[in-house]
Write a protein that holds these residues in place. Structure first.
Motif, PDB file in Angstrom:
ATOM      1  N   SER A  53      35.588   8.917  19.200  1.00 27.39           N
ATOM      2  CA  SER A  53      36.829   8.644  19.919  1.00 27.39           C
ATOM      3  C   SER A  53      36.909   7.179  20.320  1.00 27.39           C
ATOM      4  O   SER A  53      38.001   6.612  20.437  1.00 27.39           O
ATOM      5  CB  SER A  53      36.943   9.541  21.142  1.00 27.39           C
ATOM      6  N   GLY A  54      35.767   6.544  20.488  1.00 26.40           N
ATOM      7  CA  GLY A  54      35.736   5.137  20.856  1.00 26.40           C
ATOM      8  C   GLY A  54      35.758   4.177  19.686  1.00 26.40           C
ATOM      9  O   GLY A  54      35.803   2.959  19.880  1.00 26.40           O
ATOM     10  N   GLY A  55      35.701   4.723  18.476  1.00 28.11           N
ATOM     11  CA  GLY A  55      35.808   3.879  17.292  1.00 28.11           C
ATOM     12  C   GLY A  55      34.496   3.550  16.611  1.00 28.11           C
ATOM     13  O   GLY A  55      34.486   2.835  15.596  1.00 28.11           O
ATOM     14  N   SER A  56      33.376   4.067  17.096  1.00 27.34           N
ATOM     15  CA  SER A  56      32.109   3.861  16.396  1.00 27.34           C
ATOM     16  C   SER A  56      32.112   4.660  15.108  1.00 27.34           C
ATOM     17  O   SER A  56      32.643   5.771  15.061  1.00 27.34           O
ATOM     18  CB  SER A  56      30.941   4.297  17.281  1.00 27.34           C
ATOM     19  N   THR A  57      31.497   4.088  14.073  1.00 31.38           N
ATOM     20  CA  THR A  57      31.536   4.738  12.754  1.00 31.38           C
ATOM     21  C   THR A  57      30.140   5.001  12.210  1.00 31.38           C
ATOM     22  O   THR A  57      29.168   4.345  12.605  1.00 31.38           O
ATOM     23  CB  THR A  57      32.312   3.876  11.747  1.00 31.38           C
ATOM     24  N   ASN A  58      30.083   5.968  11.309  1.00 32.19           N
ATOM     25  CA  ASN A  58      28.840   6.355  10.673  1.00 32.19           C
ATOM     26  C   ASN A  58      29.173   6.786   9.247  1.00 32.19           C
ATOM     27  O   ASN A  58      30.160   7.505   9.048  1.00 32.19           O
ATOM     28  CB  ASN A  58      28.217   7.515  11.448  1.00 32.19           C
ATOM     29  N   TYR A  59      28.359   6.339   8.273  1.00 31.46           N
ATOM     30  CA  TYR A  59      28.671   6.624   6.868  1.00 31.46           C
ATOM     31  C   TYR A  59      27.479   7.230   6.141  1.00 31.46           C
ATOM     32  O   TYR A  59      26.332   6.892   6.420  1.00 31.46           O
ATOM     33  CB  TYR A  59      29.076   5.333   6.144  1.00 31.46           C
ATOM     34  N   ALA A  60      27.795   8.072   5.180  1.00 34.22           N
ATOM     35  CA  ALA A  60      26.757   8.549   4.277  1.00 34.22           C
ATOM     36  C   ALA A  60      26.318   7.377   3.410  1.00 34.22           C
ATOM     37  O   ALA A  60      27.131   6.490   3.095  1.00 34.22           O
ATOM     38  CB  ALA A  60      27.298   9.676   3.404  1.00 34.22           C
ATOM     39  N   ASP A  61      25.060   7.373   3.023  1.00 34.94           N
ATOM     40  CA  ASP A  61      24.525   6.254   2.242  1.00 34.94           C
ATOM     41  C   ASP A  61      25.305   6.023   0.959  1.00 34.94           C
ATOM     42  O   ASP A  61      25.468   4.887   0.513  1.00 34.94           O
ATOM     43  CB  ASP A  61      23.047   6.506   1.920  1.00 34.94           C
ATOM     44  N   PHE A  97      37.405  17.931  12.850  1.00 35.41           N
ATOM     45  CA  PHE A  97      36.761  17.542  14.095  1.00 35.41           C
ATOM     46  C   PHE A  97      35.261  17.739  13.910  1.00 35.41           C
ATOM     47  O   PHE A  97      34.827  18.654  13.221  1.00 35.41           O
ATOM     48  CB  PHE A  97      37.258  18.416  15.245  1.00 35.41           C
ATOM     49  N   VAL A  98      34.456  16.879  14.542  1.00 39.88           N
ATOM     50  CA  VAL A  98      33.014  17.023  14.423  1.00 39.88           C
ATOM     51  C   VAL A  98      32.370  16.945  15.794  1.00 39.88           C
ATOM     52  O   VAL A  98      32.922  16.370  16.731  1.00 39.88           O
ATOM     53  CB  VAL A  98      32.403  15.942  13.498  1.00 39.88           C
ATOM     54  N   LEU A  99      31.188  17.520  15.858  1.00 42.51           N
ATOM     55  CA  LEU A  99      30.412  17.514  17.088  1.00 42.51           C
ATOM     56  C   LEU A  99      29.013  17.006  16.752  1.00 42.51           C
ATOM     57  O   LEU A  99      28.416  17.451  15.765  1.00 42.51           O
ATOM     58  CB  LEU A  99      30.343  18.927  17.658  1.00 42.51           C
ATOM     59  N   GLY A 100      28.526  16.097  17.568  1.00 41.37           N
ATOM     60  CA  GLY A 100      27.195  15.564  17.326  1.00 41.37           C
ATOM     61  C   GLY A 100      26.117  16.458  17.885  1.00 41.37           C
ATOM     62  O   GLY A 100      26.176  16.829  19.052  1.00 41.37           O
ATOM     63  N   ARG A 101      25.156  16.809  17.049  1.00 41.61           N
ATOM     64  CA  ARG A 101      24.010  17.585  17.475  1.00 41.61           C
ATOM     65  C   ARG A 101      22.742  16.833  17.080  1.00 41.61           C
ATOM     66  O   ARG A 101      22.798  15.864  16.331  1.00 41.61           O
ATOM     67  CB  ARG A 101      24.031  18.976  16.838  1.00 41.61           C
ATOM     68  N   THR A 102      21.607  17.298  17.554  1.00 42.81           N
ATOM     69  CA  THR A 102      20.351  16.616  17.224  1.00 42.81           C
ATOM     70  C   THR A 102      20.100  16.627  15.725  1.00 42.81           C
ATOM     71  O   THR A 102      19.447  15.743  15.187  1.00 42.81           O
ATOM     72  CB  THR A 102      19.176  17.285  17.951  1.00 42.81           C
ATOM     73  N   THR A 103      20.643  17.602  15.047  1.00 39.60           N
ATOM     74  CA  THR A 103      20.445  17.706  13.600  1.00 39.60           C
ATOM     75  C   THR A 103      21.512  16.959  12.824  1.00 39.60           C
ATOM     76  O   THR A 103      21.466  16.902  11.598  1.00 39.60           O
ATOM     77  CB  THR A 103      20.457  19.177  13.171  1.00 39.60           C
ATOM     78  N   GLY A 104      22.488  16.404  13.534  1.00 32.96           N
ATOM     79  CA  GLY A 104      23.545  15.663  12.858  1.00 32.96           C
ATOM     80  C   GLY A 104      24.911  16.139  13.271  1.00 32.96           C
ATOM     81  O   GLY A 104      25.060  16.929  14.198  1.00 32.96           O
ATOM     82  N   TRP A 105      25.919  15.662  12.585  1.00 34.86           N
ATOM     83  CA  TRP A 105      27.297  16.031  12.886  1.00 34.86           C
ATOM     84  C   TRP A 105      27.634  17.376  12.239  1.00 34.86           C
ATOM     85  O   TRP A 105      27.248  17.620  11.087  1.00 34.86           O
ATOM     86  CB  TRP A 105      28.255  14.964  12.353  1.00 34.86           C
ATOM     87  N   VAL A 106      28.366  18.198  12.972  1.00 34.60           N
ATOM     88  CA  VAL A 106      28.780  19.488  12.425  1.00 34.60           C
ATOM     89  C   VAL A 106      30.291  19.643  12.591  1.00 34.60           C
ATOM     90  O   VAL A 106      30.846  19.200  13.603  1.00 34.60           O
ATOM     91  CB  VAL A 106      28.056  20.669  13.099  1.00 34.60           C
ATOM     92  N   PRO A 107      30.970  20.234  11.610  1.00 35.87           N
ATOM     93  CA  PRO A 107      32.414  20.433  11.740  1.00 35.87           C
ATOM     94  C   PRO A 107      32.720  21.534  12.734  1.00 35.87           C
ATOM     95  O   PRO A 107      31.973  22.509  12.833  1.00 35.87           O
ATOM     96  CB  PRO A 107      32.832  20.830  10.320  1.00 35.87           C
ATOM     97  N   THR A 108      33.818  21.385  13.470  1.00 31.76           N
ATOM     98  CA  THR A 108      34.126  22.368  14.501  1.00 31.76           C
ATOM     99  C   THR A 108      35.512  22.985  14.381  1.00 31.76           C
ATOM    100  O   THR A 108      35.801  23.952  15.061  1.00 31.76           O
ATOM    101  CB  THR A 108      34.012  21.731  15.898  1.00 31.76           C
TER     102      THR A 108
END
Length: 121
Positions: A53-61, A97-108
């Motif tokens: 929501s704040g604009g930080s991004t993350n990409y698959a390699d 929509f995604v949710l961050g978990r210790t194992t990674g992002w999961v769709p919600t």
């Protein structure tokens, strides 16, 4: 229930670009992390990129340096700019929509229809 609608897919040649867009009903999108996923024929759905929501991004390699995820909270949209497309990028692309978990992002959320991207000469 929030509906997600993807658009912008098409047929392009290797090396070309496409810009995908995801629109959501309601105003929830602006408060939540969003992700783009893709599913190629015969393969499992995989996460491509995430934006918080704040604009930080993350990409698959496999898309780093080529794809850019962005959001316009005023318009309730999330976009995926895809440059230097390769045949292996061919897939149906979905947002969620995604949710961050210790194992990674999961769709919600519920999956939309997706938008087909085909990269072929």
């Amino acid at each position: 229930q929030v509906q997600l609608v993807e658009s912008g897919g098409g047929l392009v040649q290797p090396g070309e670009s496409l810009r995908l867009s995801c629109a959501a009903s309601g105003s929830m999108m602006r408060m939540l992390p969003m992700g783009w996923y893709r599913q190629a024929p015969g393969k499992e759905r995989e996460l491509v990129a995430v934006i918080t929501s704040g604009g930080s991004t993350n990409y698959a390699d496999f898309v780093k340096g080529r794809f850019t995820i962005s959001r316009d909270n005023a318009k309730n949209t999330v976009s995926l700019q895809m440059n230097s497309l390769k045949p292996e990028d061919t897939a149906v692309y979905y947002c969620n929509f995604v949710l961050g978990r210790t194992t990674g992002w999961v769709p919600t959320g519920s999956w939309g229809q997706g938008t087909q991207v085909t990269v072929s000469s």
